[in-house]
Design a protein around this motif. Structure first.
Motif, PDB file in Angstrom:
ATOM      1  N   LEU A  74      36.331  -5.591  11.962  1.00 25.06           N
ATOM      2  CA  LEU A  74      37.475  -4.722  12.287  1.00 25.06           C
ATOM      3  C   LEU A  74      38.515  -5.552  13.038  1.00 25.06           C
ATOM      4  N   PRO A  75      39.799  -5.310  12.806  1.00 21.55           N
ATOM      5  CA  PRO A  75      40.810  -6.095  13.529  1.00 21.55           C
ATOM      6  C   PRO A  75      40.834  -5.738  15.014  1.00 21.55           C
ATOM      7  N   THR A  76      41.245  -6.708  15.835  1.00 27.47           N
ATOM      8  CA  THR A  76      41.405  -6.424  17.270  1.00 27.47           C
ATOM      9  C   THR A  76      42.862  -6.602  17.683  1.00 27.47           C
ATOM     10  N   ARG A  77      43.680  -7.013  16.731  1.00 27.98           N
ATOM     11  CA  ARG A  77      45.101  -7.210  17.041  1.00 27.98           C
ATOM     12  C   ARG A  77      45.959  -6.470  16.021  1.00 27.98           C
ATOM     13  N   TYR A  78      47.145  -6.044  16.487  1.00 27.76           N
ATOM     14  CA  TYR A  78      48.106  -5.426  15.570  1.00 27.76           C
ATOM     15  C   TYR A  78      49.506  -5.763  16.064  1.00 27.76           C
ATOM     16  N   LYS A  79      50.354  -6.193  15.135  1.00 32.01           N
ATOM     17  CA  LYS A  79      51.715  -6.538  15.514  1.00 32.01           C
ATOM     18  C   LYS A  79      52.609  -5.336  15.231  1.00 32.01           C
ATOM     19  N   VAL A  80      53.167  -4.751  16.286  1.00 29.39           N
ATOM     20  CA  VAL A  80      54.046  -3.594  16.060  1.00 29.39           C
ATOM     21  C   VAL A  80      55.323  -4.085  15.390  1.00 29.39           C
ATOM     22  N   ASP A  81      55.705  -3.440  14.321  1.00 30.65           N
ATOM     23  CA  ASP A  81      56.879  -3.864  13.566  1.00 30.65           C
ATOM     24  C   ASP A  81      58.144  -3.290  14.214  1.00 30.65           C
ATOM     25  N   ASN A  82      58.101  -2.002  14.504  1.00 37.45           N
ATOM     26  CA  ASN A  82      59.286  -1.343  15.036  1.00 37.45           C
ATOM     27  C   ASN A  82      58.873  -0.401  16.180  1.00 37.45           C
ATOM     28  N   TYR A  83      59.154  -0.868  17.407  1.00 44.55           N
ATOM     29  CA  TYR A  83      58.697  -0.112  18.584  1.00 44.55           C
ATOM     30  C   TYR A  83      59.274   1.290  18.631  1.00 44.55           C
ATOM     31  N   LYS A  84      60.507   1.413  18.123  1.00 44.32           N
ATOM     32  CA  LYS A  84      61.163   2.715  18.183  1.00 44.32           C
ATOM     33  C   LYS A  84      60.385   3.751  17.351  1.00 44.32           C
ATOM     34  N   SER A  85      60.097   3.367  16.104  1.00 43.75           N
ATOM     35  CA  SER A  85      59.400   4.350  15.260  1.00 43.75           C
ATOM     36  C   SER A  85      57.947   4.512  15.709  1.00 43.75           C
ATOM     37  N   PHE A  86      57.384   3.446  16.259  1.00 42.42           N
ATOM     38  CA  PHE A  86      56.019   3.510  16.781  1.00 42.42           C
ATOM     39  C   PHE A  86      55.936   4.544  17.916  1.00 42.42           C
ATOM     40  N   MET A  87      56.868   4.425  18.896  1.00 43.52           N
ATOM     41  CA  MET A  87      56.844   5.348  20.033  1.00 43.52           C
ATOM     42  C   MET A  87      57.229   6.771  19.594  1.00 43.52           C
ATOM     43  N   TYR A  88      58.131   6.830  18.630  1.00 41.25           N
ATOM     44  CA  TYR A  88      58.551   8.141  18.119  1.00 41.25           C
ATOM     45  C   TYR A  88      57.351   8.875  17.514  1.00 41.25           C
ATOM     46  N   ALA A  89      56.585   8.126  16.732  1.00 45.86           N
ATOM     47  CA  ALA A  89      55.406   8.730  16.098  1.00 45.86           C
ATOM     48  C   ALA A  89      54.426   9.220  17.162  1.00 45.86           C
ATOM     49  N   ILE A  90      54.274   8.435  18.212  1.00 49.87           N
ATOM     50  CA  ILE A  90      53.342   8.820  19.280  1.00 49.87           C
ATOM     51  C   ILE A  90      53.848  10.081  19.987  1.00 49.87           C
ATOM     52  N   ASN A  91      55.147  10.130  20.248  1.00 53.36           N
ATOM     53  CA  ASN A  91      55.725  11.278  20.955  1.00 53.36           C
ATOM     54  C   ASN A  91      55.732  12.554  20.135  1.00 53.36           C
ATOM     55  N   ARG A  92      55.858  12.385  18.830  1.00 51.75           N
ATOM     56  CA  ARG A  92      55.958  13.558  17.967  1.00 51.75           C
ATOM     57  C   ARG A  92      54.591  14.151  17.641  1.00 51.75           C
ATOM     58  N   ASP A  93      53.569  13.399  17.981  1.00 55.05           N
ATOM     59  CA  ASP A  93      52.210  13.823  17.700  1.00 55.05           C
ATOM     60  C   ASP A  93      52.028  15.288  18.116  1.00 55.05           C
TER      61      ASP A  93
END
Ligand SMILES: NC(=O)c1ccc[n+]([C@@H]2O[C@H](COP(=O)([O-])OP(=O)(O)OC[C@H]3O[C@@H](n4cnc5c(N)ncnc54)[C@H](O)[C@@H]3O)[C@@H](O)[C@H]2O)c1
Ligand SMILES: [Zn+2]
Length: 362
Positions: free
Chosen positions: A301-320
């Protein structure tokens, strides 16, 4: 037969866990599903094509009819629901009839929903065929489909007559689907007493080789853990929320990766971030993080992930949808098995934890 009893008061049902489908017939008898009931199987095209020449276990019921739809999450929608309704109507499915959901979580959730609504509810049997569906989605009663771009937004709670698990199905599953199941299995390990985690640590190779006795243990343990939680909060208003451990960040990763990172793998990564936040906010012992990273490596299983776009990443988390009033509520751990639900976490705390965990340089 290995079986566990799940569900609550007056609504209990059995989960049979077997190596093959050989005892399916006995299970039907146990449930007094008689010769008069017509049987209808709903599955997806991949499973249909993989197993169409190998469904002797179904011939116990002649005639039975099969309907299949295109495999994958994108089929979990209202059009597929309609097609299944049409199939049922064309075949004069009545209240005596019984549906069999043969497939992963997509088939199980969608067929369960159809069963819950067709003629105000007809009986169905769940035969889960992926690791994820065998350890997780086959119990708990949540049935749903996606609508308007929102996952599982239309659904209900509806239990099957019984669940029949054949571990043999896992042999034809892609490795990536095995990893998908593992993310959720590790989640169950962390929210229970630690024994399951030790078992995973000691048996990584045989588990990846799909040795039946190891899988049997894992499936039974996960279902018992899930059931213990679900029966306390069937409607998912409080403690059941713990089943979302790792899922808030996972949602961000799924969206940011444009769903290239599959759900279970995203959950595994999300767990690492949640563990780091738990260290910061709840004083969780710091050694757990390294132990988990080692476990992930054993399974690939991977232990690292490179976030591509912090804005959409945080948006997705907030909209959860699990979050109320813009606050990011997360499940965190004080220790293995000791969790806190709905802990308020700020965006900055998530970003800090990300830097110290999955986006850190190797
Ligand atoms: N109801 C719940 O409580 C609950 C819990 C967790 C997840 N879910 C839902 O489960 C779904 C994900 O389930 P999944 O991971 O099983 O995905 P899935 O049903 O899409 O199956 C994954 C892939 O594996 C293939 N497949 C299935 N069985 C196979 C077999 N034996 N051999 C070869 N290929 C096979 C399928 O055709 C599909 O392409 C999501 O929609 C999620 O929302 C529901
Ligand atoms: Zn999940």
């Amino acid at each position: 037969m290995h079986e566990i009893i799940v569900g609550k008061e007056g609504k209990i049902y059995r989960v049979y866990v077997e190596n093959t489908m050989d005892r399916f017939k006995i299970a039907l008898k146990d449930y007094k599903i008689s010769g008069e009931s017509k049987v209808f199987v709903v599955t997806d095209d991949l499973i249909y094509n993989t197993y169409k020449n190998n469904i002797e276990w179904l011939k116990i019921k002649i005639p039975f009819k099969i309907f299949y739809f295109k495999n994958g999450e994108q089929s979990k929608n209202i059009n597929t629901v309609k097609k299944v309704y049409d199939f049922l109507i064309e075949n004069k499915v009545d209240r005596e009839s019984i549906l069999i959901a043969l497939g992963g979580g997509v088939v199980g959730d969608l067929v369960g929903f159809v069963a819950s609504t067709y003629m105000r509810g007809i009986r169905y049997i769940n035969v889960p065929t992926t690791l994820l569906s065998q350890v997780d989605s086959c119990i708990g009663g949540k049935v749903a489909f996606n609508y308007g771009g929102i996952k599982n937004i239309i659904g209900s709670f509806y239990d099957p007559e019984f669940v029949y698990i054949s571990l043999n199905f896992l042999k034809t599953l892609d490795r990536k689907e095995i990893l998908n199941g593992l993310g959720e299995i590790i989640k169950y390990g962390l929210i229970s007493d630690g024994k399951l985690l030790s078992f995973l640590n000691e048996n990584a190779v045989p588990i990846l080789n799909l040795e039946h006795d190891k899988l049997l243990h894992i499936v039974i343990e996960c279902l018992k853990i899930k059931n213990r939680i679900v029966v306390q909060d069937v409607q998912d208003l409080s403690i059941r929320n713990v089943l979302n451990f790792g899922h808030t960040i996972a949602h961000g990763i799924e969206v940011d990766s444009k769903y290239k990172i599959p759900h279970g793998v995203a959950v595994a990564l999300g767990i690492l971030v949640a563990i780091k936040i738990s260290e910061i906010k709840l004083g969780l012992d710091k050694t757990l993080y390294n132990k988990l990273e080692n476990l992930y490596r054993k399974f690939g299983l991977p232990t690292r992930y490179k976030v591509d776009n912090y804005k959409s990443f945080m948006y997705a988390i907030n909209r959860d949808k699990k979050n109320i009033n813009e606050n990011i509520n997360m499940v965190l751990l004080e220790n293995i098995g000791k969790y806190k639900i709905k802990v308020n976490v700020k965006s900055e705390e998530i970003l800090e934890a990300l830097k110290l965990s999955i986006i850190k340089e190797e």
